[in-house]
Every structure is written in structure tokens, then in C-alpha cells.
Design a protein around this motif. Structure first.
Motif, PDB file in Angstrom:
ATOM      1  N   ILE A 175      72.029  78.232  12.720  1.00 35.65           N
ATOM      2  CA  ILE A 175      71.535  77.035  12.040  1.00 35.65           C
ATOM      3  C   ILE A 175      72.349  76.799  10.769  1.00 35.65           C
ATOM      4  N   PRO A 176      73.119  75.690  10.714  1.00 31.04           N
ATOM      5  CA  PRO A 176      73.932  75.424   9.519  1.00 31.04           C
ATOM      6  C   PRO A 176      73.203  74.537   8.517  1.00 31.04           C
ATOM      7  N   GLU A 177      73.442  74.790   7.252  1.00 35.24           N
ATOM      8  CA  GLU A 177      72.926  73.945   6.185  1.00 35.24           C
ATOM      9  C   GLU A 177      74.025  73.726   5.158  1.00 35.24           C
ATOM     10  N   ILE A 178      73.852  72.689   4.359  1.00 32.13           N
ATOM     11  CA  ILE A 178      74.791  72.379   3.290  1.00 32.13           C
ATOM     12  C   ILE A 178      74.063  72.480   1.962  1.00 32.13           C
ATOM     13  N   SER A 179      74.722  73.071   0.978  1.00 34.09           N
ATOM     14  CA  SER A 179      74.188  73.135  -0.374  1.00 34.09           C
ATOM     15  C   SER A 179      75.138  72.395  -1.312  1.00 34.09           C
ATOM     16  N   ILE A 180      74.592  71.416  -2.029  1.00 29.30           N
ATOM     17  CA  ILE A 180      75.379  70.648  -2.991  1.00 29.30           C
ATOM     18  C   ILE A 180      74.820  70.893  -4.384  1.00 29.30           C
ATOM     19  N   THR A 181      75.687  71.276  -5.308  1.00 27.22           N
ATOM     20  CA  THR A 181      75.298  71.369  -6.709  1.00 27.22           C
ATOM     21  C   THR A 181      75.673  70.057  -7.376  1.00 27.22           C
ATOM     22  N   ARG A 182      74.684  69.385  -7.901  1.00 28.87           N
ATOM     23  CA  ARG A 182      74.913  68.074  -8.514  1.00 28.87           C
ATOM     24  C   ARG A 182      75.514  68.245  -9.899  1.00 28.87           C
ATOM     25  N   ALA A 183      76.696  67.644 -10.118  1.00 27.40           N
ATOM     26  CA  ALA A 183      77.373  67.706 -11.412  1.00 27.40           C
ATOM     27  C   ALA A 183      76.629  66.869 -12.444  1.00 27.40           C
ATOM     28  N   PRO A 184      76.851  67.135 -13.745  1.00 22.87           N
ATOM     29  CA  PRO A 184      76.134  66.384 -14.786  1.00 22.87           C
ATOM     30  C   PRO A 184      76.316  64.866 -14.680  1.00 22.87           C
ATOM     31  N   HIS A 185      77.485  64.431 -14.204  1.00 25.11           N
ATOM     32  CA  HIS A 185      77.774  62.996 -14.139  1.00 25.11           C
ATOM     33  C   HIS A 185      77.558  62.421 -12.744  1.00 25.11           C
ATOM     34  N   SER A 186      77.006  63.218 -11.830  1.00 15.67           N
ATOM     35  CA  SER A 186      76.904  62.810 -10.426  1.00 15.67           C
ATOM     36  C   SER A 186      75.878  61.702 -10.217  1.00 15.67           C
ATOM     37  N   PRO A 187      76.036  60.947  -9.134  1.00 16.56           N
ATOM     38  CA  PRO A 187      74.997  59.993  -8.743  1.00 16.56           C
ATOM     39  C   PRO A 187      73.772  60.727  -8.204  1.00 16.56           C
ATOM     40  N   SER A 188      72.827  59.993  -7.644  1.00 23.26           N
ATOM     41  CA  SER A 188      71.587  60.582  -7.151  1.00 23.26           C
ATOM     42  C   SER A 188      71.839  61.486  -5.956  1.00 23.26           C
ATOM     43  N   ALA A 189      70.825  62.278  -5.624  1.00 27.66           N
ATOM     44  CA  ALA A 189      70.925  63.177  -4.465  1.00 27.66           C
ATOM     45  C   ALA A 189      71.191  62.380  -3.189  1.00 27.66           C
ATOM     46  N   ASP A 190      70.485  61.271  -2.997  1.00 25.88           N
ATOM     47  CA  ASP A 190      70.680  60.465  -1.794  1.00 25.88           C
ATOM     48  C   ASP A 190      72.095  59.917  -1.716  1.00 25.88           C
ATOM     49  N   GLN A 191      72.651  59.497  -2.839  1.00 21.29           N
ATOM     50  CA  GLN A 191      74.017  58.990  -2.850  1.00 21.29           C
ATOM     51  C   GLN A 191      75.025  60.080  -2.516  1.00 21.29           C
ATOM     52  N   LEU A 192      74.772  61.288  -3.024  1.00 19.10           N
ATOM     53  CA  LEU A 192      75.663  62.413  -2.705  1.00 19.10           C
ATOM     54  C   LEU A 192      75.633  62.733  -1.213  1.00 19.10           C
ATOM     55  N   LYS A 193      74.439  62.686  -0.630  1.00 18.96           N
ATOM     56  CA  LYS A 193      74.314  62.956   0.804  1.00 18.96           C
ATOM     57  C   LYS A 193      75.035  61.895   1.625  1.00 18.96           C
ATOM     58  N   ARG A 194      74.888  60.639   1.237  1.00 21.17           N
ATOM     59  CA  ARG A 194      75.569  59.569   1.967  1.00 21.17           C
ATOM     60  C   ARG A 194      77.082  59.700   1.855  1.00 21.17           C
ATOM     61  N   ALA A 195      77.554  60.041   0.665  1.00 17.27           N
ATOM     62  CA  ALA A 195      78.996  60.212   0.466  1.00 17.27           C
ATOM     63  C   ALA A 195      79.535  61.348   1.334  1.00 17.27           C
ATOM     64  N   LEU A 196      78.786  62.448   1.400  1.00 11.25           N
ATOM     65  CA  LEU A 196      79.220  63.572   2.225  1.00 11.25           C
ATOM     66  C   LEU A 196      79.233  63.197   3.703  1.00 11.25           C
ATOM     67  N   ARG A 197      78.244  62.436   4.126  1.00 10.32           N
ATOM     68  CA  ARG A 197      78.191  62.001   5.529  1.00 10.32           C
ATOM     69  C   ARG A 197      79.396  61.117   5.861  1.00 10.32           C
ATOM     70  N   ARG A 198      79.786  60.246   4.925  1.00 11.78           N
ATOM     71  CA  ARG A 198      80.966  59.407   5.159  1.00 11.78           C
ATOM     72  C   ARG A 198      82.225  60.253   5.238  1.00 11.78           C
ATOM     73  N   GLN A 199      82.328  61.273   4.379  1.00 12.42           N
ATOM     74  CA  GLN A 199      83.527  62.107   4.341  1.00 12.42           C
ATOM     75  C   GLN A 199      83.651  63.004   5.574  1.00 12.42           C
ATOM     76  N   LEU A 200      82.528  63.586   5.989  1.00 12.03           N
ATOM     77  CA  LEU A 200      82.564  64.517   7.121  1.00 12.03           C
ATOM     78  C   LEU A 200      82.384  63.826   8.468  1.00 12.03           C
ATOM     79  N   GLY A 201      81.776  62.660   8.450  1.00 12.89           N
ATOM     80  CA  GLY A 201      81.470  61.985   9.701  1.00 12.89           C
ATOM     81  C   GLY A 201      80.019  62.221  10.083  1.00 12.89           C
ATOM     82  N   ARG A 202      79.407  61.182  10.611  1.00 11.40           N
ATOM     83  CA  ARG A 202      77.978  61.251  10.924  1.00 11.40           C
ATOM     84  C   ARG A 202      77.654  62.382  11.884  1.00 11.40           C
ATOM     85  N   LYS A 203      78.473  62.548  12.948  1.00 12.15           N
ATOM     86  CA  LYS A 203      78.166  63.561  13.960  1.00 12.15           C
ATOM     87  C   LYS A 203      78.232  64.974  13.391  1.00 12.15           C
TER      88      LYS A 203
END
Length: 364
Positions: free
Chosen positions: A167-195
């Protein structure tokens, strides 16, 4: 919003809350094991300032003995293997995972995926770990890790893990200047691909202002919506020297009440019972540190900590240590914990938040 849209939104929220509930509840049966403090990556935000100069690992027999002791505590069902970077010592990792399987424990490992440089070697390593009994893998994938590690490495680990039933999971540490958690997740999905992220839980957490992260630029303005600073990172963690701390984040001074024992001097069952009976941890996990601070200020016990009223998420560990560094503060919460009504209230909150009924049971 139409009625059908409202229903769909409510169902989606209910599913999300159910998933989070199961994760927090599962975390109450997990024990952390710091396999090594060494790491070859050197991320700028590392709260433990891990390098390749860390101390040597304990002997394999020591690791396996600790795992055996954990398995004898009925409530403990899994071990989370952390670092440093556990993959730095792959053969030891295989042996530790195998020890977990032998003793009936699930095993999850945290990694930066620095080692996943091609498809073949990534699949081979994960196949060996799956055979040894690895049940889960959590990959760090945030801007700090990606300064050194391509996201292609992360994608390889996710793909191979899914194929092998890990079972794989992803852990993201939000930087002080980062956008919201949801925005970070969407950005990662765009970078890695939905599948690539299909079926992969992504956890976004705040940064800890400790270690190398102290050199980062943090905002000092109070957030518009300030969290209560409830900490759910207070499960028992076995450090490399055998110390057991009920905290998996910031390094703790030896005098901290969150240091609950050492496996070189006593067995894990005794230490774990001390964790269950701890009179301060339930307040941190349910009230949150800001409510604890306000109570201390109201009692005239923490005038020097008034500045922490504006504490942000990244200062959570600082505030926790500031509160727990004074014996008068600790004594106040110990006495409060002895109040049956307060204990009942804490028990209800712990059950609602984490599915943990421990405090609802009569004291032994």
C-alpha cells in the motif's frame, strides 16, 4: 447548489472523514522505529538535521528483540520504520521487515525514494520487501525532497508498490509559503499524472521549525483561521539508542515528560503502559496546545508564554516543549487529569477523534 449536488458533496465529505477516522484509529495501534538516523539527501527542512554522520545502528539482534517486545503488547499491530533513510541499509531493512512479519506485525517504511533511479532496480527492491512482509510504503514528495530527488523516482515506487500489493502513500511537508493542502495535492496529481496517484492517500502536514528548518523563512503573522494545534503525532517511537518517546517529530530533551522509557532498562510492555496512563498526552491530542496555553495563563502559571498565543503550525513543537519544560505546568495538567469529569471529557474527545476508548474505561 442543487439538491443532488449537495447530496454528492455530503457523501464525499462523509467518505473523506471516514478515511481520516480509520487512519487516526489505525495510528493508535502503531509503533515507530527509527532504524537509522543517517540520510544521504540532506533536505533543507529536516527537523532532525540528518546527515551521513549519524550514529551506528544497533545490532540486528537488538532490533529484532525490540520488535518481539512490541508484538507481545496486544494493542500494537504495526511498526512504522523511519529514519533518516531506512533504504540506506537495505539488507537490514529486509531483516527488520521480516522480523515484523515473523511476529505478526504489519510493517510500513518511510522513504525519500532517492534509491528508485530505474524501473528494474526499484521493482527488484520492492519485490524483495514484499516477499519479506512489507505491507505499506510512505514516500516523501514535497518541494524540499524534490530539490534533490526527481518525481520520476516517486512515480516508480508508486507503480511498483501497487503491482506488488504494497500500500503506497505520499507525505508532503507544506512549506511556509506553500498554497493550501488541496492545491498541493492537485499540483502533485498534475505532475505525476492522475493514474499514478489513483488509490494513493496523500497526507499533507506542517513543517516543524527545528533542525535545518530553523534556517527557513517563516511568517510571523497570525493566520486568519488559527488551528487549536492539536497534535496526533504522539504515538510511541523507539529511537536508535532504545529511548522510547511519545513523539515522532522534534528531538526531545531527556527531561521531557514525553520521554517515557528506554528499552535497554525495561521491557516495551511497561513503557507502553506508561504511554497509555500518561496524564498530559490526552490534553495535547484533544484540547490542543493553544487551549492548554490559555488554561495555564488563566491560572496565572504561564505569563511568560503569552507570545505563543499567535503560534503557527510550524511552532507547535516549540510551544509543546515550552509548556512541558515547567514542572508547574505539568503538575497542573496531572491534577486536572485526576478529575473524573475532565477525564471523561478527554475520553469522549479521544473516542470521537481517534476511535480510542481507553479513557472511557474505569481507571485500573
Amino acid at each position: 447548489m442543487s439538491t443532488s449536488q449537495t447530496v454528492r458533496t455530503e457523501r464525499s465529505l462523509a467518505r473523506a472523514l471516514a478515511r481520516q477516522y480509520r487512519r487516526y484509529a489505525a495510528g493508535r495501534t502503531e509503533v515507530g522505529l527509527v532504524m537509522t538516523e543517517r540520510c544521504p539527501v540532506g533536505c533543507r527542512h529536516c527537523f532532525s538535521s540528518s546527515t551521513m554522520q549519524g550514529p551506528d545502528m544497533p545490532a540486528l539482534e537488538t532490533h529484532l528483540a525490540w520488535i518481539d517486545q512490541v508484538s507481545r503488547v496486544e494493542r500494537c499491530k504495526s511498526i512504522s520504520i523511519t529514519g533518516g533513510e531506512p533504504f540506506l541499509y537495505f539488507q537490514r531493512l529486509l531483516q527488520v521487515v521480516g522480523g515484523c512479519r515473523t511476529h505478526g506485525l504489519r510493517a510500513n517504511v518511510f522513504t525519500s525514494a532517492y534509491w528508485a533511479t530505474n524501473d528494474q532496480s526499484t521493482a527488484r527492491k520492492l519485490q524483495q520487501l514484499a516477499h519479506a512482509g512489507l505491507t505499506g510504503i510512505t514516500v516523501s514528495a514535497d518541494e524540499y525532497h524534490q530539490e534533490s530527488i526527481p518525481l520520476a523516482n516517486v512515480a516508480r515506487v508508486l507503480h511498483a508498490s501497487k503491482e506488488l500489493g504494497i500500500i503506497p502513500e505520499i507525505s508532503i511537508t507544506r512549506a511556509p509559503h506553500s498554497p493550501s493542502a488541496d492545491q498541493l495535492k492537485r499540483a502533485l496529481r498534475r505532475q505525476l499524472g492522475r493514474k499514478t496517484l489513483d488509490g494513493v492517500h496523500v497526507e499533507v502536514g506542517g513543517i516543524v521549525e527545528a533542525g535545518r528548518a530553523c534556517d527557513l523563512a517563516f511568517s510571523r503573522t497570525r493566520p486568519a483561521e488559527q488551528a487549536k494545534l492539536v497534535c496526533n503525532a504522539l504515538g510511541p517511537t523507539i529511537e536508535q539508542d532504545g529511548t522510547v518517546a511519545s513523539c515522532c517529530r522534534a528531538p526531545l530533551p531527556d527531561s521531557s515528560p514525553l520521554v517515557i522509557g528506554n528499552l535497554n532498562a525495561e521491557n516495551f510492555a511497561s513503557v507502553y503502559q506508561r504511554f497509555l496512563d500518561h496524564p498530559v498526552i490526552p490534553f495535547i491530542q484533544t484540547w490542543g496546545l493553544l487551549d492548554m496555553l490559555e488554561r495555564l495563563i488563566d491560572e496565572g502559571l504561564a505569563a511568560e508564554l503569552v507570545g505563543y498565543r499567535k503560534a503557527r503550525e510550524e511552532q507547535m513543537c516549540h510551544l509543546c516543549q515550552a509548556i512541558l519544560s515547567q514542572q508547574a505546568h505539568i503538575s497542573f495538567f496531572v491534577e486536572l487529569f485526576d478529575d473524573p469529569e475532565v477525564r471523561r471529557q478527554l475520553g469522549v474527545l479521544a473516542f470521537v477523534l481517534y476511535g480510542d476508548p481507553t479513557l472511557l474505561k474505569p481507571p485500573s
